[in-house]
Design a protein around this motif. Structure first.
Motif, PDB file in Angstrom:
ATOM      1  N   ASN A  26       0.637  -1.347   0.357  1.00  0.00           N
ATOM      2  CA  ASN A  26       0.128  -0.541   0.230  1.00  0.00           C
ATOM      3  C   ASN A  26       0.908   1.167   0.107  1.00  0.00           C
ATOM      4  O   ASN A  26       1.621   1.406   0.423  1.00  0.00           O
ATOM      5  CB  ASN A  26      -1.142   0.407   1.233  1.00  0.00           C
ATOM      6  CG  ASN A  26      -1.464  -1.203   1.163  1.00  0.00           C
ATOM      7  OD1 ASN A  26      -2.322  -1.609   0.329  1.00  0.00           O
ATOM      8  ND2 ASN A  26      -2.088  -1.974   2.863  1.00  0.00           N
ATOM      9  N   VAL A  27       0.330   2.188  -0.590  1.00  0.00           N
ATOM     10  CA  VAL A  27       1.084   3.240  -0.933  1.00  0.00           C
ATOM     11  C   VAL A  27       0.732   4.802  -0.628  1.00  0.00           C
ATOM     12  O   VAL A  27      -0.374   4.747  -1.013  1.00  0.00           O
ATOM     13  CB  VAL A  27       1.833   3.369  -2.233  1.00  0.00           C
ATOM     14  CG1 VAL A  27       0.826   3.524  -3.366  1.00  0.00           C
ATOM     15  CG2 VAL A  27       2.785   4.971  -2.522  1.00  0.00           C
ATOM     16  N   ILE A  28       0.777   6.094  -0.581  1.00  0.00           N
ATOM     17  CA  ILE A  28       0.752   7.233   0.215  1.00  0.00           C
ATOM     18  C   ILE A  28       1.426   7.979  -0.686  1.00  0.00           C
ATOM     19  O   ILE A  28       2.455   7.955  -0.658  1.00  0.00           O
ATOM     20  CB  ILE A  28       0.354   7.313   1.391  1.00  0.00           C
ATOM     21  CG1 ILE A  28      -0.698   8.418   1.852  1.00  0.00           C
ATOM     22  CG2 ILE A  28       1.283   7.783   2.582  1.00  0.00           C
ATOM     23  CD1 ILE A  28      -1.583   9.065   3.184  1.00  0.00           C
ATOM     24  N   LEU A  29       0.206   9.368  -1.047  1.00  0.00           N
ATOM     25  CA  LEU A  29       1.659  10.131  -2.347  1.00  0.00           C
ATOM     26  C   LEU A  29       0.951  11.863  -1.524  1.00  0.00           C
ATOM     27  O   LEU A  29      -0.099  11.865  -0.881  1.00  0.00           O
ATOM     28  CB  LEU A  29       0.818  10.223  -3.121  1.00  0.00           C
ATOM     29  CG  LEU A  29       1.198   8.525  -4.180  1.00  0.00           C
ATOM     30  CD1 LEU A  29       0.321   9.068  -5.951  1.00  0.00           C
ATOM     31  CD2 LEU A  29       2.880   7.792  -3.977  1.00  0.00           C
ATOM     32  N   ILE A  30       1.883  12.267  -0.791  1.00  0.00           N
ATOM     33  CA  ILE A  30       1.880  12.829  -0.148  1.00  0.00           C
ATOM     34  C   ILE A  30       2.593  14.240  -0.981  1.00  0.00           C
ATOM     35  O   ILE A  30       3.431  14.482  -1.462  1.00  0.00           O
ATOM     36  CB  ILE A  30       1.904  13.069   1.078  1.00  0.00           C
ATOM     37  CG1 ILE A  30       2.483  12.322   1.983  1.00  0.00           C
ATOM     38  CG2 ILE A  30       2.244  14.658   1.795  1.00  0.00           C
ATOM     39  CD1 ILE A  30       3.266  11.556   2.151  1.00  0.00           C
ATOM     40  N   GLY A  31       1.820  15.192  -1.385  1.00  0.00           N
ATOM     41  CA  GLY A  31       2.117  16.345  -2.262  1.00  0.00           C
ATOM     42  C   GLY A  31       0.706  17.511  -2.566  1.00  0.00           C
ATOM     43  O   GLY A  31      -0.403  17.140  -2.194  1.00  0.00           O
ATOM     44  N   PRO A  32       1.736  18.855  -3.374  1.00  0.00           N
ATOM     45  CA  PRO A  32       0.688  20.269  -3.489  1.00  0.00           C
ATOM     46  C   PRO A  32      -0.235  19.728  -4.975  1.00  0.00           C
ATOM     47  O   PRO A  32       0.131  18.699  -5.027  1.00  0.00           O
ATOM     48  CB  PRO A  32       1.653  21.178  -3.784  1.00  0.00           C
ATOM     49  CG  PRO A  32       3.092  20.211  -4.378  1.00  0.00           C
ATOM     50  CD  PRO A  32       2.978  18.425  -4.026  1.00  0.00           C
ATOM     51  N   PRO A  33      -1.440  20.361  -4.744  1.00  0.00           N
ATOM     52  CA  PRO A  33      -2.029  20.249  -5.319  1.00  0.00           C
ATOM     53  C   PRO A  33      -1.597  20.244  -6.871  1.00  0.00           C
ATOM     54  O   PRO A  33      -0.234  21.416  -7.161  1.00  0.00           O
ATOM     55  CB  PRO A  33      -3.517  21.349  -5.710  1.00  0.00           C
ATOM     56  CG  PRO A  33      -2.441  22.154  -3.964  1.00  0.00           C
ATOM     57  CD  PRO A  33      -2.296  21.697  -3.933  1.00  0.00           C
ATOM     58  N   GLY A  34      -1.821  19.415  -8.067  1.00  0.00           N
ATOM     59  CA  GLY A  34      -1.311  19.537  -9.366  1.00  0.00           C
ATOM     60  C   GLY A  34      -0.211  18.978  -9.472  1.00  0.00           C
ATOM     61  O   GLY A  34       0.640  19.018 -10.164  1.00  0.00           O
ATOM     62  N   ALA A  35       0.114  17.835  -8.731  1.00  0.00           N
ATOM     63  CA  ALA A  35       1.453  17.439  -8.428  1.00  0.00           C
ATOM     64  C   ALA A  35       1.351  15.864  -9.303  1.00  0.00           C
ATOM     65  O   ALA A  35       2.613  15.746 -10.094  1.00  0.00           O
ATOM     66  CB  ALA A  35       1.878  17.405  -7.312  1.00  0.00           C
ATOM     67  N   GLY A  36       0.516  15.684  -9.699  1.00  0.00           N
ATOM     68  CA  GLY A  36       0.803  14.548 -10.826  1.00  0.00           C
ATOM     69  C   GLY A  36       0.279  13.402  -9.373  1.00  0.00           C
ATOM     70  O   GLY A  36       0.047  12.406 -10.485  1.00  0.00           O
ATOM     71  N   LYS A  37      -0.403  13.714  -8.422  1.00  0.00           N
ATOM     72  CA  LYS A  37      -1.041  12.270  -7.608  1.00  0.00           C
ATOM     73  C   LYS A  37      -1.738  11.337  -7.728  1.00  0.00           C
ATOM     74  O   LYS A  37      -1.514   9.933  -8.808  1.00  0.00           O
ATOM     75  CB  LYS A  37      -1.590  12.870  -6.309  1.00  0.00           C
ATOM     76  CG  LYS A  37       0.075  13.807  -5.949  1.00  0.00           C
ATOM     77  CD  LYS A  37      -0.603  13.478  -4.280  1.00  0.00           C
ATOM     78  CE  LYS A  37      -2.029  14.566  -4.029  1.00  0.00           C
ATOM     79  NZ  LYS A  37      -1.909  15.726  -4.687  1.00  0.00           N
ATOM     80  N   THR A  38      -2.785  11.807  -8.761  1.00  0.00           N
ATOM     81  CA  THR A  38      -3.641  11.449  -9.384  1.00  0.00           C
ATOM     82  C   THR A  38      -3.829  10.884 -10.697  1.00  0.00           C
ATOM     83  O   THR A  38      -3.885   9.351 -10.913  1.00  0.00           O
ATOM     84  CB  THR A  38      -4.734  11.602  -9.407  1.00  0.00           C
ATOM     85  OG1 THR A  38      -5.789  12.878  -8.384  1.00  0.00           O
ATOM     86  CG2 THR A  38      -6.301  11.530  -9.862  1.00  0.00           C
TER      87      THR A  38
END
Length: 512
Positions: free
Chosen positions: A216-228
C-alpha cells in the motif's frame, strides 16, 4: 396442478438454488409465500400484465407460489420470469416437461419485455454445479452466463420468446463464448500509460516497488503535482489477471450489476476511486439488500482514495480489518455474507489544508499547529498498514516541455512480473501468502535478514530521522521487494537505504 421452475438467490458472491413451486386450485386469490420481499410480492401484477400482452390468460383461480427453501429471504424482481412460466405451465397453457432442465431468471416489464438481473455469473455457476442443462436469462446478461462451460445460455428479450421455446414453436439461439479467447482478447489493454507522465521518475520508481511487492502507498504533495495521474496508471504495471482472478473479479462486478452487456469477462485489473463523501457501508459493503462495497469492487486491483484526510474517520477505520484479512464479513441480525477484498490501497493527500507545506516555491499559509492537526486525521493503525510514504513534488517546466518519451508501462510491468515470480517461488508452500506485503513479522525476520552493516544503517536511520517502531518491519519488507526487483538474493545496503526514504510520515518533526 403443481409445477416447479428453478431460479437462484445470490448471497455474497455465491448463489443458492431456489425452487419456485406454483399450485393452481379452486378459489380466487393469489398467495406468495417463502419469505418474499416487497419486490417479489409485487411480481404478480407485472406477471399478469406480461401474460396478457403475450396473448395468454392469467388464471382466475387460487394460485399459490412458494419460493423454497422457505426460510431464506428472497429479494429483487428477478423471480418474475420463472413465476410467469410456472403459472402458465400449472394452468396447462404450456407443457411442463422441460422446465426441470433449466434455470430461469429475469424481471418482467408490463409489456412482457425482460429486464436485466444482477449476479448472472454466480447463478450460472450454481446451475452448472446442480447439473441443469441450460440457463434462460435476459439478453443483456447472457454473455456473463455463457462463459460457464457445460451450460447452455439462452438470452431472451420477451416473455413471448420463452413461451414459444417451451411450446417448441420457436428455437432460442445459444450464446457461446470461448473463455480463453475472451480472456486473452483484451488482457493488458489499458487506456492509460506511464509514458503519459512527464518527469516524476522517483514517484514512478516508488509505484513500481509498490506493484512488485503488493504494498500500500500514500502520495503526499501539493495540488497539481500529478498524484491522481500517477495513481490511475498503477493498474497498468501490475501483473495481468490470471483466469481464476478474472472469474473471481467478474463475479463480484456481476453481483453488483456493474458489468455492461458487452462484457463477458473482466480482463483488466479494476481501479476504483470513490469520492471522499462516501459512507462506510458504501465502502465496505452491506446495506438492507447486501451489496459489495468499493473495497470488494477493487478486489485484485487498486483502490484509490484521493484527499485521504477529507474522508470521514469512521469510513477510514472500517478498512483496517479488510486490509489485513483481505476479505470483509458483513454480519447483521438477518444475514451474514462475506466478500473478498484483496486490493492495493493507494491514497493521496495534500501536506496541509492550503496544500503548500514543504513546497519548494510557494509558501504555506496555514496557522501554527494546523498541519499537525490535518495529518492527525489519519489514524496510526491505518497508517501502520501503508508501507510506502512518498513525497510528490511539482514537475518543473523543462520536464513538462521535454520531447523525450517516458518509459512505457509494458516495460515496467515486465520487471514487476519478474519480481512477483521470485515471490511466488519464495512463498510456494504458504497458502495465503503471495507477495512481500503480506508477510507476518515472523516471516519478515526469516526472509529479510540483513548483515551487520545493514543493521548499523537501519539503527542509525531510526535514531537520526526519529522513525517510529512500526517503520522497522515496513522498511524491511520494502527493502526485500527492491532486492527482488534487482534479482538479488540478499537485502543489500542500497536496498535498505532506498527503502528508508519511503517513510516520510514516520519522521519526527515532519509536520512541524
Amino acid at each position: 396442478m403443481l409445477v416447479k421452475t428453478y431460479g437462484s438467490a445470490v448471497f455474497g458472491v455465491n448463489a443458492l438454488t431456489i425452487t419456485i413451486e406454483v399450485s393452481i386450485s379452486g378459489g380466487n386469490k393469489y398467495y406468495m409465500v417463502g419469505l418474499p420481499d416487497n419486490a417479489v410480492k409485487e411480481s404478480l401484477q407485472r406477471v399478469e400484465s406480461a401474460i396478457n400482452i403475450a396473448g395468454f390468460r392469467m388464471p382466475r383461480q387460487k394460485i399459490v407460489v412458494n419460493l423454497a427453501p422457505a426460510d431464506i429471504r428472497k429479494e429483487g424482481s428477478a423471480y418474475d420470469l420463472p413465476i410467469a412460466i410456472g403459472i402458465l405451465a400449472a394452468s396447462g397453457q404450456i407443457p411442463s416437461e422441460e422446465l426441470e432442465n433449466y434455470f430461469i431468471m429475469g424481471e418482467l416489464s408490463l409489456d412482457g419485455a425482460i429486464q436485466p438481473i444482477k449476479g448472472a455469473l454466480p447463478i450460472a455457476i450454481q446451475a452448472q454445479n446442480d447439473g441443469f442443462k441450460g440457463f434462460i436469462l435476459p439478453k443483456q446478461n447472457v454473455r456473463e452466463a455463457a462463459i460457464v462451460d457445460g451450460l447452455i445460455a439462452y438470452g431472451v428479450e420477451t416473455l413471448a420468446q420463452v413461451i414459444a421455446f417451451f411450446n417448441k414453436s420457436e428455437k432460442l439461439e445459444q450464446v457461446k463464448i470461448n473463455t480463453k479467447e475472451e480472456f486473452l482478447k483484451n488482457i493488458g489493454n489499458y487506456e492509460h500509460d506511464f509514458s503519459d507522465v512527464k518527469g516524476q521518475e522517483n514517484i514512478k520508481r516508488a509505484l513500481e516497488i509498490a506493484a512488485a511487492g503488493g504494498h500500500n502507498v500514500i502520495l503526499i504533495g501539493p495540488p497539481g503535482a500529478g498524484k491522481t495521474m500517477l495513481a490511475k496508471r498503477l493498474p497498468t504495471i501490475l501483473p495481468p489477471l490470471n483466469l481464476y482472478e478474472a472469474l473471481e473479479t467478474t463475479k463480484i462486478h456481476s453481483v453488483a450489476g456493474k458489468l455492461s452487456a458487452a462484457d463477458a469477462l473482466m480482463t483488466i485489473r479494476p481501479y476504483r476511486s470513490p469520492h471522499h463523501t462516501i459512507s462506510d457501508v458504501a465502502l465496505v459493503g452491506g446495506g438492507i439488500h447486501p451489496q459489495p462495497g468499493e473495497i470488494s469492487l477493487a478486489h485484485n486491483g487498486v483502490l484509490f482514495l484521493d484527499e485521504l484526510p477529507e474522508f470521514k474517520r469512521t469510513v477510514l477505520e472500517v478498512m483496517r480489518q479488510p486490509l489485513e484479512d483481505r476479505k470483509v464479513a458483513i454480519s447483521r441480525a438477518r444475514f451474514s455474507v462475506e466478500y473478498p477484498a484483496s486490493f492495493m490501497l493507494v491514497a493521496s493527500m495534500n501536506p496541509c489544508p492550503c496544500g503548500f507545506y514543504n513546497h519548494p516555491e510557494k509558501e504555506c499559509v496555514c496557522a501554527p499547529g494546523v498541519v499537525q492537526k490535518y495529518l492527525s486525521k489519519i489514524s496510526g493503525p491505518l497508517l501502520d498498514r501503508i508501507d510506502l510514504h512518498v513525497e510528490v513534488t511539482p514537475v518543473n517546466f523543462s520536464e513538462l516541455a521535454s520531447s523525450r518519451e517516458a518509459e512505457k508501462s509494458e516495460y515496467i510491468r515486465k520487471r514487476v512480473i519478474r519480481a512477483r515470480e521470485i515471490q511466488d517461488l519464495r512463498f510456494a508452500d504458504k497458502q495465503d501468502l503471495h507477495y512481500n506485503a503480506q508477510m507476518s513479522p515472523k516471516m519478515v525476520r526469516k526472509v529479510c535478514q540483513i548483515n551487520e552493516a545493514g543493521t548499523t544503517l537501519l539503527k542509525s536511520a531510526m535514531e537520526r530521522l526519529g522513525l517510529s517502531a512500526r517503520a522497522y518491519d515496513r522498511i524491511l519488507k520494502v527493502a526485500r521487494t527492491i532486492a527482488d526487483l534487482d534479482g538479488s538474493e540478499n537485502v543489500a545496503l542500497e536496498h535498505l537505504a532506498e527503502s528508508i526514504n519511503y517513510r516520510s510520515l514516520d519522521r519526527d518533526g515532519w509536520a512541524g
